[in-house]
Enzyme design. Structure first.
Site, short mmCIF file in Angstrom:
data_model
loop_
_atom_site.label_atom_id
_atom_site.label_comp_id
_atom_site.label_asym_id
_atom_site.label_seq_id
_atom_site.Cartn_x
_atom_site.Cartn_y
_atom_site.Cartn_z
N ARG A 162 -2.02 -6.11 -7.93
CA ARG A 162 -0.87 -6.88 -7.54
C ARG A 162 -0.83 -8.04 -8.78
O ARG A 162 0.34 -8.24 -9.31
CB ARG A 162 -1.14 -7.70 -6.36
CG ARG A 162 -0.89 -6.55 -5.17
CD ARG A 162 -1.59 -7.53 -4.03
NE ARG A 162 -3.03 -7.29 -3.71
CZ ARG A 162 -3.58 -7.47 -2.93
NH1 ARG A 162 -3.17 -7.88 -1.68
NH2 ARG A 162 -4.94 -7.47 -2.88
N HIS A 184 0.82 -1.15 0.06
CA HIS A 184 0.03 0.12 -0.26
C HIS A 184 0.75 1.21 -0.06
O HIS A 184 0.77 2.21 -0.83
CB HIS A 184 -0.94 0.06 1.33
CG HIS A 184 -1.94 -1.05 1.39
ND1 HIS A 184 -1.99 -1.88 2.25
CD2 HIS A 184 -2.89 -1.40 0.67
CE1 HIS A 184 -3.10 -2.56 2.43
NE2 HIS A 184 -3.58 -2.24 1.04
N SER A 226 -2.83 -7.59 3.46
CA SER A 226 -3.15 -7.44 4.96
C SER A 226 -3.24 -8.71 5.67
O SER A 226 -2.87 -8.87 6.75
CB SER A 226 -4.16 -6.57 5.10
OG SER A 226 -3.85 -5.23 4.45
N LYS A 248 -16.59 -5.29 11.65
CA LYS A 248 -16.59 -6.34 12.51
C LYS A 248 -15.60 -7.51 12.45
O LYS A 248 -14.99 -7.88 13.46
CB LYS A 248 -17.92 -7.10 12.60
CG LYS A 248 -18.97 -6.17 13.09
CD LYS A 248 -20.27 -6.90 13.58
CE LYS A 248 -21.42 -6.19 14.16
NZ LYS A 248 -22.21 -5.73 12.98
P1 ADP Z 1 -9.83 -3.95 -0.07
O1 ADP Z 1 -10.36 -2.72 -0.32
O2 ADP Z 1 -9.85 -5.16 -1.16
O3 ADP Z 1 -9.99 -4.45 1.32
P2 ADP Z 1 -7.01 -3.34 0.82
O4 ADP Z 1 -7.57 -2.20 1.71
O5 ADP Z 1 -6.15 -4.47 1.20
O6 ADP Z 1 -8.09 -4.01 -0.30
O7 ADP Z 1 -6.40 -2.53 -0.30
C1 ADP Z 1 -6.75 -1.34 -0.68
C2 ADP Z 1 -6.05 -1.12 -2.27
O8 ADP Z 1 -4.71 -1.58 -2.29
C3 ADP Z 1 -6.61 -2.15 -3.35
O9 ADP Z 1 -6.54 -1.59 -4.71
C4 ADP Z 1 -5.45 -3.39 -3.23
O10 ADP Z 1 -5.81 -3.89 -4.42
C5 ADP Z 1 -4.39 -2.49 -3.16
N1 ADP Z 1 -3.27 -3.22 -2.46
C6 ADP Z 1 -3.34 -4.23 -1.55
N2 ADP Z 1 -2.12 -4.86 -1.22
C7 ADP Z 1 -1.30 -4.28 -2.15
C8 ADP Z 1 -0.06 -4.48 -2.65
N3 ADP Z 1 0.80 -5.37 -1.96
N4 ADP Z 1 0.57 -3.71 -3.52
C9 ADP Z 1 -0.15 -2.75 -4.03
N5 ADP Z 1 -1.44 -2.85 -4.09
C10 ADP Z 1 -2.08 -3.40 -3.18
#
Ligand code: ADP
Length: 163
Positions: free
Chosen positions: A90, A17, A128, A41
């Site tokens: 990713r 991120h 995550s 939750k």
């Molecule tokens: P979600 O909204 O599906 O719960 P996350 O909060 O984990 O996803 O991630 C928010 C955004 O960051 C999404 O666009 C996800 O694809 C992207 N993302 C998550 N992990 C990575 C990573 N390792 N590298 C690049 N982008 C990522």
């Protein structure tokens, strides 16, 4: 002044991120990392905790701010006078869902564009979910998250262990 919104759960923020945030901060005037309140939750961290971790981890990026949002993303983007939504891609497995969501958001509001950014290849396997699993099993997550997030994870797990 071009503003982009980077929405997500960030439960917790990973280096993947962060890599996307850094890239976006170089391209746009203002980046708002928008922590989704939904799914509270099942989340390990509350929205305020997730926001604080992102704030600490991006303190060196002056054009990045962090907010919590709920409701429709397209409405939030309009409220913030955002020009586009950033999402991270990713692997091919992310594509189907992201493609659907981008087109659905466009059908809800034609003005909201979605831009996809790829993280550094070495972060393309990071999620995550996996970070939480490794931390829960006692593994070292130093290579995957910032020191702030590592500390917060340790605190949360110690708290869970004490209960
Ligand atoms: P979600 O909204 O599906 O719960 P996350 O909060 O984990 O996803 O991630 C928010 C955004 O960051 C999404 O666009 C996800 O694809 C992207 N993302 C998550 N992990 C990575 C990573 N390792 N590298 C690049 N982008 C990522």
């Amino acid at each position: 002044m071009k503003t982009v919104i980077y929405p997500g759960s960030f439960d917790p923020l990973t280096n993947g991120h962060l890599d996307v945030i850094q890239r976006a901060a170089r391209l746009f005037d203002r980046v708002i990392v928008a922590v989704a309140r939904k799914g509270e939750k099942q989340a390990l961290f509350g929205p305020a905790e997730r926001k604080t971790m992102i704030e600490h981890s991006t303190a060196n990026l002056s054009n990045v701010s962090v907010d919590i949002f709920e409701g429709l993303l397209v409405e939030y983007v309009e409220q913030q006078s955002g020009h586009a939504v950033i999402r991270g891609l990713r692997a091919l497995s992310d594509f189907e869902f992201e493609f659907q969501m981008a087109l659905m958001n466009r059908s809800l509001n034609e003005k909201v564009e979605t831009l996809f950014m790829m993280p550094r290849a070495s972060y393309s396997f990071l999620s995550s979910h996996l970070v939480k699993e490794i931390a829960t099993l006692g593994g070292d997550v130093s290579a995957f998250v910032t020191p702030e997030v590592k500390e917060a994870l340790a605190g949360k797990l110690a708290q869970a262990g004490a209960n």
